[in-house]
Write an enzyme that holds these catalytic residues in place. Sequence first.
Site, short mmCIF file in Angstrom:
data_model
loop_
_atom_site.label_atom_id
_atom_site.label_comp_id
_atom_site.label_asym_id
_atom_site.label_seq_id
_atom_site.Cartn_x
_atom_site.Cartn_y
_atom_site.Cartn_z
N HIS A 113 75.56 -47.05 -54.18
CA HIS A 113 76.61 -46.24 -53.55
C HIS A 113 77.98 -46.50 -54.17
CE1 HIS A 113 77.40 -49.82 -51.05
NE2 HIS A 113 78.56 -49.29 -50.75
N LYS B 145 81.63 -43.83 -55.07
CA LYS B 145 82.99 -44.04 -54.55
C LYS B 145 83.99 -43.27 -55.41
CE LYS B 145 82.21 -48.67 -52.63
NZ LYS B 145 82.61 -48.62 -51.22
N HIS C 66 75.77 -53.39 -57.85
CA HIS C 66 77.13 -52.87 -57.81
C HIS C 66 78.02 -53.47 -58.91
CE1 HIS C 66 75.71 -51.30 -54.12
NE2 HIS C 66 75.99 -52.34 -53.35
C1 BG6 Z 1 75.75 -53.14 -49.77
C2 BG6 Z 1 75.38 -54.56 -49.49
O1 BG6 Z 1 75.01 -52.64 -50.85
O2 BG6 Z 1 77.12 -53.05 -50.07
C3 BG6 Z 1 76.21 -55.14 -48.37
O3 BG6 Z 1 74.00 -54.65 -49.14
C4 BG6 Z 1 77.67 -54.95 -48.67
O4 BG6 Z 1 75.93 -56.52 -48.17
C5 BG6 Z 1 77.97 -53.50 -49.02
O5 BG6 Z 1 78.41 -55.33 -47.53
C6 BG6 Z 1 79.40 -53.33 -49.48
O6 BG6 Z 1 79.68 -51.97 -49.58
P1 BG6 Z 1 81.17 -51.43 -49.41
O7 BG6 Z 1 81.06 -49.98 -49.71
O8 BG6 Z 1 81.59 -51.75 -48.01
O9 BG6 Z 1 81.97 -52.20 -50.42
#
Ligand code: BG6
Length: 480
Positions: free
Chosen positions: A172, A176, A234
Site C-alpha cells: 500500500h 500513497k 515497504h
Molecule cells: C502495514 C504493517 O503494512 O503497514 C503495519 O503491517 C504498519 O504494521 C502499517 O503499521 C503502516 O502503514 P501506514 O500507512 O500507517 O504507514
Amino acid sequence: MRFDLVLFGGTGDLAWRKLMPALFQAFRHGTLPEGGRIIAVARDDLGHEQYRALIRERFDGVELAKRPTPDEFERFGALLHYLRMDLSQPPHYTRLAALLNERGADTVVMYLATAPSLFTSVCEQIAAVGLNGPQTRVVLEKPLGHDLQSHQAINDTLRRVLREEQVFRIDHYLGKPSVQNLFALRFGNALFEPLWRRETIANIQITIAEALGVEARGAFYDQTGALRDMVQNHALQLLCAIGMEPPINSSANAIRDEKLKVLQSLKPWSPDTIGQHVVRGQYAAGHGLPGYTQEKGVAPGSATETFMALRTEIGNWRWAGVPFYIRTGKRLAARDAHIVVNFRPVPHPIFRMPSGAANRLVIHLQPRDGLELHLLAQGAAQQRTEPALSPAQLNLDFDQRFGTERVGAYERLLLDVIAGRLNLFVRSDEQEEAWRWVEPILQHWKNDPAGPRPYAAGSWGPSAASAMIARDGFCWSEEM
Ligand code: BG6
C-alpha cells in the site's frame, strides 16, 4: 464496465478499517465504475441486510468528513452483498461460482483480505471451479510467505493457476500520493537527474517511524517482526523508487524491470556485514507506555524485533559506494516517514559555514507530504560582519498546494485493480528478490543468542542504530 469484487475476509479488520472506507470514497468521488457488486465473503451467518447494517455501524467510527450521509449509504449499501463461505469447503466455492457466473461480469476481482496461510488453498479452489479465467484478478495482501522458501512455494502455486498479469500484489506504500510524488519528482523533472548519483550524493536515509505499538495485532506481529512487516516490502519499495534508473516508459513492466534491477544490485550480506550494518531492537516500557512483551498476544521473553536499522549499497555505476540507510520501528518518538538525500559538501569552501553543512533534500512521506530543499545562504546578520553562511530552506507542502482531499492509497489501488492497471503493484520476481536479500538476516538472527536491543518506548530506537551510522561519519536526520 460491470465488475464483481469478491472480498474474502469480508468481516475482518482490513475490510472494516481500510477497504470499505476506500470503496466508499471511490463511490462518493464517482470513480467507482457503475454497475459493480461488492460481495463480502466470510464464515459468519449473516444476510445481505445484516451485513449492510454492520458496515453502516462501522462508518459511525470514521471521521465525519469521510462518513456517508444516510442517502449516500442507501446507494452505496445497495452495492454490498454477503455470501457465507467456509473457505476450507470446496462445495462453497461452487456456490460462489454460481453467483458469479449467473451475472457474467466483465471483471471479477478476488481480494484476499484473509490470513496469508489461506492464499494458496483459496487460489487453488477458485481455479478448481473455473473462476480463474482471464476476467479474474486476484489481489494478495502481504505478507506473502514467511521466508524465501515459503514465498517460493506460494508463487509456484499461483503460477500453476493464474497468469502473472492476473495477480495484484499489494504494497500500500506504492498507492500513497507521497510515494507517487517521489516518482514524479524523479521522472517528471529534469532538475535532479544529473545530481542523482554517487559523485554528488553522500548518503540516503529512509525512515519509516511509527508512534503506535503493535496495538491489537500482538499475536500476528510476534510471528512477523519489523524485517518481514516493513523492510522486506515497504522500505525496499521506497529504496527502489529512490534508486532505480529512469524506466523507458510508464508501463507496469518497464517500472518493475527497473525496480527489480535495484533489488538485484543490493550488496549481498555476510555474517560480518550483518554484525556491523544491521541493528535490531525491541521496545521496552518508557514514557508511560508498556514494553513490547507486555502487549497482548506477545510471547513472554519474545525475541521479535520491533525496530530495525540497516546500511546497504546499490552495486552499480550510479550508486557504487553510496550508503543507503533504512530504519523503521514501532513506538518511536513520532509518526514520521521521510527520505533524506544528503548531498556532498562543496569541494572547496570559501565561506565560513557550520561544520559539515551541505545541501539536503528531504522528501516527507507522512504525516506531512512535501519537499524541503536545504540550502546555505547569507543571512542579514552575517552581511554586516564577515562572509558566513547559515542554513535556509525551500518548502513545498503538497497538502497546501493540492488540498488534502487527494486519493488515499487503498482507494487508488482498488480502482487500479478494477481497471487492470498493474503499475503500482509488485511483480513476483521483485518480491522474490526482496525475500532472497533479507533471508541471510533472518537466518543469522535465528542463530544469534544476542536478541534485539531494548529501546525505550517513545524514543528513536536503540543507540546502536546511531552508532552504526556514526561509524560512516553521518547521523540520522533528527540528530542533524
Ligand atoms: C502495514 C504493517 O503494512 O503497514 C503495519 O503491517 C504498519 O504494521 C502499517 O503499521 C503502516 O502503514 P501506514 O500507512 O500507517 O504507514
